[in-house]
Scaffold this motif. Structure first.
Motif, PDB file in Angstrom:
ATOM      1  N   UNK A  15     -40.429  86.964 109.906  1.00 37.40           N
ATOM      2  CA  UNK A  15     -40.651  88.840 110.202  1.00 37.40           C
ATOM      3  C   UNK A  15     -39.251  89.811 109.476  1.00 37.40           C
ATOM      4  N   UNK A  16     -38.175  88.907 109.951  1.00 41.51           N
ATOM      5  CA  UNK A  16     -36.747  88.903 109.298  1.00 41.51           C
ATOM      6  C   UNK A  16     -36.497  90.225 108.465  1.00 41.51           C
ATOM      7  N   UNK A  17     -37.530  89.240 107.025  1.00 41.01           N
ATOM      8  CA  UNK A  17     -37.043  90.027 106.151  1.00 41.01           C
ATOM      9  C   UNK A  17     -38.149  90.980 105.866  1.00 41.01           C
ATOM     10  N   UNK A  18     -39.097  91.114 106.351  1.00 40.81           N
ATOM     11  CA  UNK A  18     -40.130  92.048 105.833  1.00 40.81           C
ATOM     12  C   UNK A  18     -40.308  92.960 106.942  1.00 40.81           C
ATOM     13  N   UNK A  19     -39.522  92.957 107.916  1.00 42.21           N
ATOM     14  CA  UNK A  19     -39.035  94.018 108.696  1.00 42.21           C
ATOM     15  C   UNK A  19     -38.011  95.102 108.374  1.00 42.21           C
ATOM     16  N   UNK A  20     -37.206  94.704 107.554  1.00 45.24           N
ATOM     17  CA  UNK A  20     -35.819  94.836 106.698  1.00 45.24           C
ATOM     18  C   UNK A  20     -36.776  95.951 105.238  1.00 45.24           C
ATOM     19  N   UNK A  21     -37.353  95.041 104.426  1.00 43.51           N
ATOM     20  CA  UNK A  21     -38.498  95.469 104.184  1.00 43.51           C
ATOM     21  C   UNK A  21     -38.798  96.994 104.802  1.00 43.51           C
ATOM     22  N   UNK A  22     -39.562  96.718 105.193  1.00 45.46           N
ATOM     23  CA  UNK A  22     -40.417  98.235 106.213  1.00 45.46           C
ATOM     24  C   UNK A  22     -39.198  98.870 107.123  1.00 45.46           C
ATOM     25  N   UNK A  23     -38.548  98.790 107.654  1.00 48.26           N
ATOM     26  CA  UNK A  23     -37.504  99.330 108.294  1.00 48.26           C
ATOM     27  C   UNK A  23     -36.392 100.453 106.507  1.00 48.26           C
ATOM     28  N   UNK A  24     -36.281 100.052 106.170  1.00 46.59           N
ATOM     29  CA  UNK A  24     -35.800 100.489 104.872  1.00 46.59           C
ATOM     30  C   UNK A  24     -36.568 101.838 103.932  1.00 46.59           C
ATOM     31  N   UNK A  25     -38.047 100.964 103.883  1.00 51.68           N
ATOM     32  CA  UNK A  25     -38.919 102.320 104.005  1.00 51.68           C
ATOM     33  C   UNK A  25     -39.136 101.845 102.329  1.00 51.68           C
TER      34      UNK A  25
END
Length: 124
Positions: A71-81
Protein backbone atom coordinates in the motif's frame (compact mmCIF):
# COMPACT_ATOMS: atom_id res chain seq x y z
CA UNK A 1 18.49 -42.31 35.24
CA UNK A 2 18.35 -39.90 32.35
CA UNK A 3 15.53 -38.05 30.64
CA UNK A 4 11.91 -38.98 31.31
CA UNK A 5 8.66 -37.21 30.43
CA UNK A 6 5.75 -36.19 32.62
CA UNK A 7 2.06 -36.22 31.59
CA UNK A 8 2.35 -32.74 30.05
CA UNK A 9 5.26 -33.78 27.85
CA UNK A 10 7.85 -31.83 29.82
CA UNK A 11 11.28 -33.38 30.19
CA UNK A 12 12.25 -34.51 33.66
CA UNK A 13 15.91 -35.28 34.34
CA UNK A 14 16.34 -38.14 36.80
CA UNK A 15 19.73 -38.26 38.48
CA UNK A 16 18.94 -40.54 41.40
CA UNK A 17 18.18 -44.25 41.49
CA UNK A 18 15.79 -43.52 44.37
CA UNK A 19 13.58 -41.21 42.29
CA UNK A 20 9.93 -42.18 41.85
CA UNK A 21 9.32 -42.47 38.09
CA UNK A 22 5.93 -44.19 38.35
CA UNK A 23 4.14 -41.15 36.88
CA UNK A 24 6.77 -40.67 34.15
CA UNK A 25 7.54 -42.32 30.85
CA UNK A 26 10.63 -42.76 28.71
CA UNK A 27 8.50 -42.34 25.57
CA UNK A 28 8.87 -38.82 24.20
CA UNK A 29 5.70 -37.02 23.14
CA UNK A 30 5.14 -37.03 19.36
CA UNK A 31 4.86 -33.22 19.30
CA UNK A 32 4.55 -30.21 21.58
CA UNK A 33 0.73 -30.34 21.65
CA UNK A 34 0.46 -33.75 23.31
CA UNK A 35 -0.40 -34.93 26.80
CA UNK A 36 -0.31 -38.38 28.33
CA UNK A 37 -3.66 -39.99 29.15
CA UNK A 38 -4.03 -43.62 30.24
CA UNK A 39 -0.52 -44.44 29.05
CA UNK A 40 -0.88 -42.93 25.58
CA UNK A 41 0.04 -39.59 24.05
CA UNK A 42 -3.06 -37.75 22.84
CA UNK A 43 -3.65 -34.20 21.57
CA UNK A 44 -4.06 -31.69 24.40
CA UNK A 45 -7.00 -29.47 23.36
CA UNK A 46 -5.59 -26.40 25.13
CA UNK A 47 -2.16 -26.80 23.53
CA UNK A 48 -3.68 -27.48 20.10
CA UNK A 49 -5.84 -24.35 20.40
CA UNK A 50 -2.87 -22.25 21.53
CA UNK A 51 -0.76 -23.50 18.63
CA UNK A 52 -3.56 -22.77 16.13
CA UNK A 53 -3.94 -19.26 17.54
CA UNK A 54 -0.19 -18.62 17.40
CA UNK A 55 -0.08 -19.79 13.79
CA UNK A 56 -3.06 -17.62 12.84
CA UNK A 57 -1.63 -14.60 14.70
CA UNK A 58 1.64 -14.98 12.79
CA UNK A 59 -0.23 -15.21 9.48
CA UNK A 60 -2.25 -12.07 10.28
CA UNK A 61 0.91 -10.21 11.25
CA UNK A 62 2.75 -11.27 8.09
CA UNK A 63 -0.24 -10.34 5.93
CA UNK A 64 -0.55 -6.93 7.57
CA UNK A 65 3.16 -6.25 7.05
CA UNK A 66 2.97 -7.20 3.39
CA UNK A 67 -0.17 -5.13 2.90
CA UNK A 68 1.48 -2.09 4.48
CA UNK A 69 4.50 -2.52 2.20
CA UNK A 70 2.38 -2.82 -0.94
CA UNK A 71 0.00 0.00 0.00
CA UNK A 72 2.82 2.45 0.81
CA UNK A 73 4.24 2.39 -2.71
CA UNK A 74 0.84 2.28 -4.39
CA UNK A 75 -0.36 5.18 -2.23
CA UNK A 76 2.58 7.27 -3.46
CA UNK A 77 1.59 6.63 -7.07
CA UNK A 78 -2.06 7.49 -6.32
CA UNK A 79 -1.14 10.64 -4.35
CA UNK A 80 1.17 11.83 -7.11
CA UNK A 81 -1.51 11.22 -9.74
CA UNK A 82 0.75 8.87 -11.67
CA UNK A 83 -0.87 5.53 -10.89
CA UNK A 84 -1.88 3.26 -13.70
CA UNK A 85 -5.33 1.67 -13.78
CA UNK A 86 -3.73 -1.58 -12.57
CA UNK A 87 -1.97 0.21 -9.70
CA UNK A 88 -5.16 2.00 -8.64
CA UNK A 89 -7.03 -1.32 -8.65
CA UNK A 90 -4.19 -3.00 -6.73
CA UNK A 91 -4.21 -0.15 -4.20
CA UNK A 92 -7.89 -0.74 -3.51
CA UNK A 93 -7.43 -4.52 -3.42
CA UNK A 94 -4.59 -4.30 -0.88
CA UNK A 95 -6.52 -1.88 1.32
CA UNK A 96 -9.56 -4.19 1.26
CA UNK A 97 -7.32 -7.15 2.12
CA UNK A 98 -5.82 -5.25 5.07
CA UNK A 99 -9.28 -4.38 6.42
CA UNK A 100 -10.46 -7.98 6.10
CA UNK A 101 -7.32 -9.20 7.88
CA UNK A 102 -7.85 -6.69 10.67
CA UNK A 103 -11.30 -8.13 11.34
CA UNK A 104 -10.23 -11.76 11.64
CA UNK A 105 -9.17 -11.71 15.27
CA UNK A 106 -12.52 -10.22 16.33
CA UNK A 107 -14.37 -13.14 14.73
CA UNK A 108 -15.72 -15.48 17.46
CA UNK A 109 -14.49 -18.47 15.42
CA UNK A 110 -10.89 -17.19 15.32
CA UNK A 111 -8.45 -18.85 14.68
CA UNK A 112 -10.69 -21.24 12.76
CA UNK A 113 -11.57 -18.69 10.11
CA UNK A 114 -11.07 -18.37 6.38
CA UNK A 115 -8.33 -15.92 5.58
CA UNK A 116 -8.86 -13.47 2.73
CA UNK A 117 -6.92 -14.16 -0.45
CA UNK A 118 -3.85 -11.97 -0.70
CA UNK A 119 -3.87 -9.77 -3.83
CA UNK A 120 -1.15 -10.01 -6.45
CA UNK A 121 2.03 -8.25 -5.35
CA UNK A 122 2.86 -5.12 -7.29
CA UNK A 123 5.97 -4.25 -5.32
CA UNK A 124 8.59 -7.02 -5.49
Amino acid sequence: LGVWYDATGSQVRIDSLDADVSALTREAPPNNTSMRVDGAWVPDPAKVAAAAKATADAAVSAGMSEAARQIAVLQDAVDLGISTVAETTAHTDWRRYRVLLSRLQADPAYPNVTFPVQPEKVVP
